[in-house]
Design an enzyme around this catalytic site. Structure first.
Site, mmCIF file in Angstrom:
data_model
loop_
_atom_site.group_PDB
_atom_site.id
_atom_site.type_symbol
_atom_site.label_atom_id
_atom_site.label_comp_id
_atom_site.label_asym_id
_atom_site.label_seq_id
_atom_site.Cartn_x
_atom_site.Cartn_y
_atom_site.Cartn_z
ATOM 1 N N ASP A 30 -5.651 14.956 62.519
ATOM 2 C CA ASP A 30 -4.278 15.254 62.136
ATOM 3 C C ASP A 30 -3.361 14.249 62.836
ATOM 4 O O ASP A 30 -3.700 13.729 63.888
ATOM 5 C CB ASP A 30 -3.950 16.690 62.578
ATOM 6 C CG ASP A 30 -2.688 17.198 61.929
ATOM 7 O OD1 ASP A 30 -2.187 16.534 61.002
ATOM 8 O OD2 ASP A 30 -2.197 18.263 62.344
ATOM 9 N N GLU A 31 -2.202 13.989 62.272
ATOM 10 C CA GLU A 31 -1.220 13.082 62.893
ATOM 11 C C GLU A 31 -1.881 11.769 63.326
ATOM 12 O O GLU A 31 -1.667 11.297 64.440
ATOM 13 C CB GLU A 31 -0.586 13.746 64.130
ATOM 14 C CG GLU A 31 -0.032 15.133 63.904
ATOM 15 C CD GLU A 31 1.362 15.131 63.299
ATOM 16 O OE1 GLU A 31 1.802 14.076 62.794
ATOM 17 O OE2 GLU A 31 1.995 16.205 63.320
ATOM 18 N N ARG B 48 13.489 17.850 58.650
ATOM 19 C CA ARG B 48 13.195 19.193 59.169
ATOM 20 C C ARG B 48 13.918 20.268 58.371
ATOM 21 O O ARG B 48 13.611 21.452 58.457
ATOM 22 C CB ARG B 48 13.612 19.345 60.653
ATOM 23 C CG ARG B 48 12.888 18.474 61.661
ATOM 24 C CD ARG B 48 11.413 18.537 61.512
ATOM 25 N NE ARG B 48 10.949 17.420 60.703
ATOM 26 C CZ ARG B 48 9.732 17.341 60.181
ATOM 27 N NH1 ARG B 48 8.868 18.296 60.375
ATOM 28 N NH2 ARG B 48 9.382 16.307 59.446
ATOM 29 N N GLN C 86 6.385 8.776 60.190
ATOM 30 C CA GLN C 86 6.668 9.756 61.237
ATOM 31 C C GLN C 86 5.998 9.397 62.556
ATOM 32 O O GLN C 86 5.765 10.260 63.409
ATOM 33 C CB GLN C 86 6.224 11.151 60.803
ATOM 34 C CG GLN C 86 7.071 11.718 59.680
ATOM 35 C CD GLN C 86 6.751 13.170 59.406
ATOM 36 O OE1 GLN C 86 7.051 14.044 60.209
ATOM 37 N NE2 GLN C 86 6.125 13.430 58.275
ATOM 38 N N LYS D 51 0.654 18.888 54.414
ATOM 39 C CA LYS D 51 -0.375 18.192 55.180
ATOM 40 C C LYS D 51 -1.348 19.140 55.880
ATOM 41 O O LYS D 51 -2.565 19.026 55.732
ATOM 42 C CB LYS D 51 0.344 17.326 56.212
ATOM 43 C CG LYS D 51 -0.530 16.664 57.206
ATOM 44 C CD LYS D 51 0.360 15.906 58.182
ATOM 45 C CE LYS D 51 1.260 16.845 58.952
ATOM 46 N NZ LYS D 51 0.920 16.933 60.368
ATOM 47 N N THR D 52 -0.796 20.086 56.614
ATOM 48 C CA THR D 52 -1.644 21.017 57.350
ATOM 49 C C THR D 52 -2.493 21.840 56.400
ATOM 50 O O THR D 52 -3.654 22.122 56.663
ATOM 51 C CB THR D 52 -0.782 21.960 58.212
ATOM 52 O OG1 THR D 52 0.193 21.178 58.877
ATOM 53 C CG2 THR D 52 -1.634 22.685 59.220
#
Length: 739
Positions: A217-218, A604, A252, A33-34
């Site tokens: 983002d997010e 994670r 998330q 994603k980043t």
DNA sequence: CTCGCGAGTTTTTTT
DNA sequence: AACTCGCGAG
């Protein structure tokens, strides 16, 4: 350019090179994603479609913003400073400073963090003589923030009942107080900026024209107001407005409790007629088993946008599950396991210990400390939230803005200088009559109170005068001495650590100056840099934790683990009531958020995942008996390897001593006994029932007795039935079968 | 006014 | 278990 796009998979490539239109990228955990976000920006700039100044990128944490900046600087040969990259709060702060006049604020307004805000509310209730039993400060704080995050000023709140009307009244008083003191809380930063843009057309047009590309983002964690803020900047999606590129993962979304609105994703898609929806489903992080478990867990949620992660990295190891007798037992096992891994060559910094709530870190820390394993705890008490730092900052704030009553109240008598409740009360009353800040009211006061207070005011004036020309670190140094803070902590027995923290504040000041100079965009005027530093202290509570570089085991809540990854992950305390948390268990929405949290926790891990739970656990000074988490049952058995014998009888029965997989050490205290003593209830209830006993109920199913009350025909027991909830039952009535 | 003690409360998560 | 708040003695 070609190397910019190298090694992107098909979907990533597609997302990065989308035309300048609105886009929604559904990016699963570990799907890059980043990378997509930063590469997109770099691609826009490098292909000449956008100049850096036309880019606005919004993140949720300062860390993410910093990382994005660093990555871009590495990708692009040009200066990236003219891009705006930051958190919602950071960007709003910037806008409000730039347009403080239009926003109705003095240039040097201060920012209240949550703690400051709570203190301000308490002070307000006191001056208004409001019963804080009827209006608990915390609850009021929550109410006010909730209204602001929904975009409501007091007059706009719909109050149907008397209680709400009164709270709205207090909300209004609170606003007036903040305005009087030139302070702004977190939610206010956003709302104030939103209103500024909404009402001031020239300013709005200016930024709408400037930012051609807004990247978020997010996105799943935005609240109502943040989304409206974005819409405003993008001119509501009208022709000629900026293109909005939003990246998020509805699975998330874990900040509903503080107003995050997952629905924003659907709204965005609809309202902006988004043509480009791209799913990133290939996961580059975790092994297959871990991913399968995550997918299986999240599948139990309803109303998802839908996504299924896959990997080509192979299944990897099974997920290891451990049942412990007690929380201490769990921690001992965990630390042993960690030591084994380290012995086999694992890096400690690649091992994460995750838990649902901060309170759980204590047991783990204790065992790690005893075993001499280096560890680092994230979260908890942050640097800028320590009391000595808060005190020092309060002096600094008074220098920048003497009307900051919160700061005034905090240090007017710290270190003690004979200004007690009496004097302060007189001052508060006078401040109300004159409608001025505490500081400005002091000259109006006569008598003894007036004299001591005048001395304090003189101290602050001296501080301001003497520091006007000093560089920030020297300024802070001077304040620490002249305020008497250093002397005070020197004479305190346990003051050594606090002194060291105060010295570290100097370091923080130097760092800030160094970065600000690189940034060049520094406010002009006396103490302007100081105001910037104070804003920084509020917005970035400080990752100033010990030894960043050291190889230490990483301890954190699942929330703070979001966005991170580790070779080995332990998720501990997987128990009903804890994870999922009891406050969330009752409503479906809450439970689904807990499940997303579990999904975040599991994803994670790269190579190895441990899940553990304990039959008994100390919480709030009481021993509790929990069933194991339902989330464990949601993982297909084939993915799991039990390290302790699976306990099918129910889930963790507390009375079943010795089920700790043989790990439980001889001589360790037997938890049920401790619980009986702690609660002062009878050791044995009728029918051979006792606390910790597993029982079955015709309607509620299996459960564990967690507490007992009364005797004879009044005898009641509290039973945790897991999915069916926690119930009090009358022994005389309820049919309970020991299991 | 200050300090110390005891009672009562707390905790989900955080920009 | 740990922290905050209120009360009473000095």
């Amino acid at each position: 350019m070609s190397n910019l796009l190298a090694n992107l998979n098909e979907q990533q490539h597609q997302a990065v090179t989308l035309p300048s239109q609105h886009a929604l990228i559904l990016a699963g955990a570990g799907s890059g994603k980043t990378r997509v976000l930063t590469t997109r920006i770099a691609w826009l700039v490098q292909s000449g479609q956008a100049s850096p100044a036309e880019i606005l990128a919004v993140t949720f944490t300062n860390k993410a913003a910093k990382e994005m900046h660093a990555r871009l600087a590495a990708m692009l040969p040009i200066n990236t400073r003219s891009m705006w990259i930051g958190t919602f709060h950071g960007l709003c702060n910037r806008l409000l400073r730039a347009h403080h006049r239009d926003a109705g604020l003095p240039q040097l307004f201060q920012i209240l963090d949550s703690g400051d805000q709570l203190a301000a509310i308490k002070r307000l209730l006191k001056t208004l003589n409001v019963d804080d039993e009827k209006f608990p400060p915390r609850e009021l704080q929550h109410f006010i923030n909730g209204q602001k995050e929904a975009g409501f000023r007091p007059h706009a709140v719909e109050a149907w009942d008397e209680f709400t009307r009164q709270r709205v009244q207090l909300y209004q008083e609170y606003e007036a107080q903040c305005q009087r003191e030139s302070v702004v809380d977190f939610a206010e930063l956003l709302l104030r900026t939103y209103e500024l843009l909404e009402r001031n057309e020239p300013i709005r047009r200016h930024y709408q024209r400037r930012f051609r590309h807004i990247l978020v983002d997010e996105f799943q964690d935005t609240n109502v107001l943040q989304y409206r803020w974005l819409k405003l900047l993008a001119d509501e999606g009208r022709e000629g407005g900026a293109s909005l590129f939003c990246v998020g993962d509805d699975d998330q979304s874990i900040y509903r409790f503080r107003g995050a609105e997952v629905g924003n994703m659907r709204d965005f898609e609809r309202e902006f007629r988004v043509q480009n929806v791209i799913r990133l489903e290939q996961n580059y992080r975790s092994r297959g088993n871990i991913l399968d478990a995550a997918n299986a867990i999240i599948r139990n949620n309803s109303d998802r946008l839908g996504k299924n992660l896959w990997t080509d990295q192979g299944a990897g190891e099974p997920i290891r599950v451990f049942e412990a007798f007690s929380d201490a037992d769990e921690a001992r096992w965990l630390v042993d396991e960690v030591r084994g891994l380290v012995r086999d060559g694992a890096l400690r910094s690649e091992i994460a210990l995750l838990y649902r709530s901060n309170a759980q870190s204590r047991v783990l820390e204790h065992q790690l400390f005893t075993a001499g394993v280096p560890y680092r705890v994230y979260g908890g008490l942050r640097f800028f939230e320590r009391q000595e730092i808060k005190h020092a900052l309060a002096y600094l704030r008074l220098i920048a803005n003497p009307d900051d009553d919160t700061a005034f109240a905090r240090v007017v008598n710290f270190p003690t200088r004979g200004i007690g409740a009496r004097s302060l009360e007189a001052l508060q009353d006078a401040a109300r009559t004159y409608n001025t800040s505490l500081y400005a009211t002091v000259p109006h006061l006569s008598g003894k109170a007036g004299t001591v207070l005048a001395q304090f005011v003189r101290l602050v004036e001296d501080l301001r005068r003497d520091t006007a020309r000093l560089p920030l670190p020297e300024l802070i140094d001077h304040v620490l001495d002249a305020s008497g803070l250093r002397a005070h902590y020197k004479s305190e027995k346990e003051g050594q650590e606090r002194l060291e923290n105060l010295d570290e504040l100097l370091g923080a000041g130097s760092n800030f100056v160094a970065e600000a100079q690189a940034d060049a965009e520094v406010l002009a005027g006396d103490h302007a840099l100081l105001a910037d530093f104070l804003a920084h202290a509020s917005l970035e509570a400080g990752d100033h934790q010990a030894d960043q570089g050291a190889d230490a085991v990483q301890l954190m809540t699942v929330h703070s683990a979001k966005g991170l990854e580790f070779n080995v992950v332990f998720v501990s305390g997987l128990e009903e009531g804890l994870f999922p948390h009891e406050n969330s268990i009752l409503e479906a929405e809450g439970l689904e958020e807990e499940r997303r949290l579990m999904y975040v926790a599991v994803t994670r891990a790269r190579e190895r995942l441990y899940l553990s739970f304990a039959q008994s656990r100390m919480l709030h000074g009481q021993t509790r008996y929990n069933l194991r988490s339902r989330f464990l049952e949601e993982i297909p058995a084939g993915l799991v390897k039990w390290l302790t014998p699976p306990n099918p009888r129910s889930m963790a029965g507390g009375a079943l001593a010795g089920m700790g997989g043989g790990y439980f050490k001889p001589g360790a205290s037997v938890a049920p006994v401790a619980a009986r003593q702690a609660r002062g209830t009878s050791a044995h209830l009728p029918n051979g029932l006792r606390i910790g006993q597993s029982v079955a109920h015709a309607k509620f199913g299996q459960g564990v007795i967690v507490a007992a009350e009364g005797s004879g025909s009044d005898a009641k027991v509290q039973i945790n039935f897991g999915p069916a909830g926690v119930k009090w039952l009358l022994l005389a009535v309820a049919k309970l079968e020991p299991v």
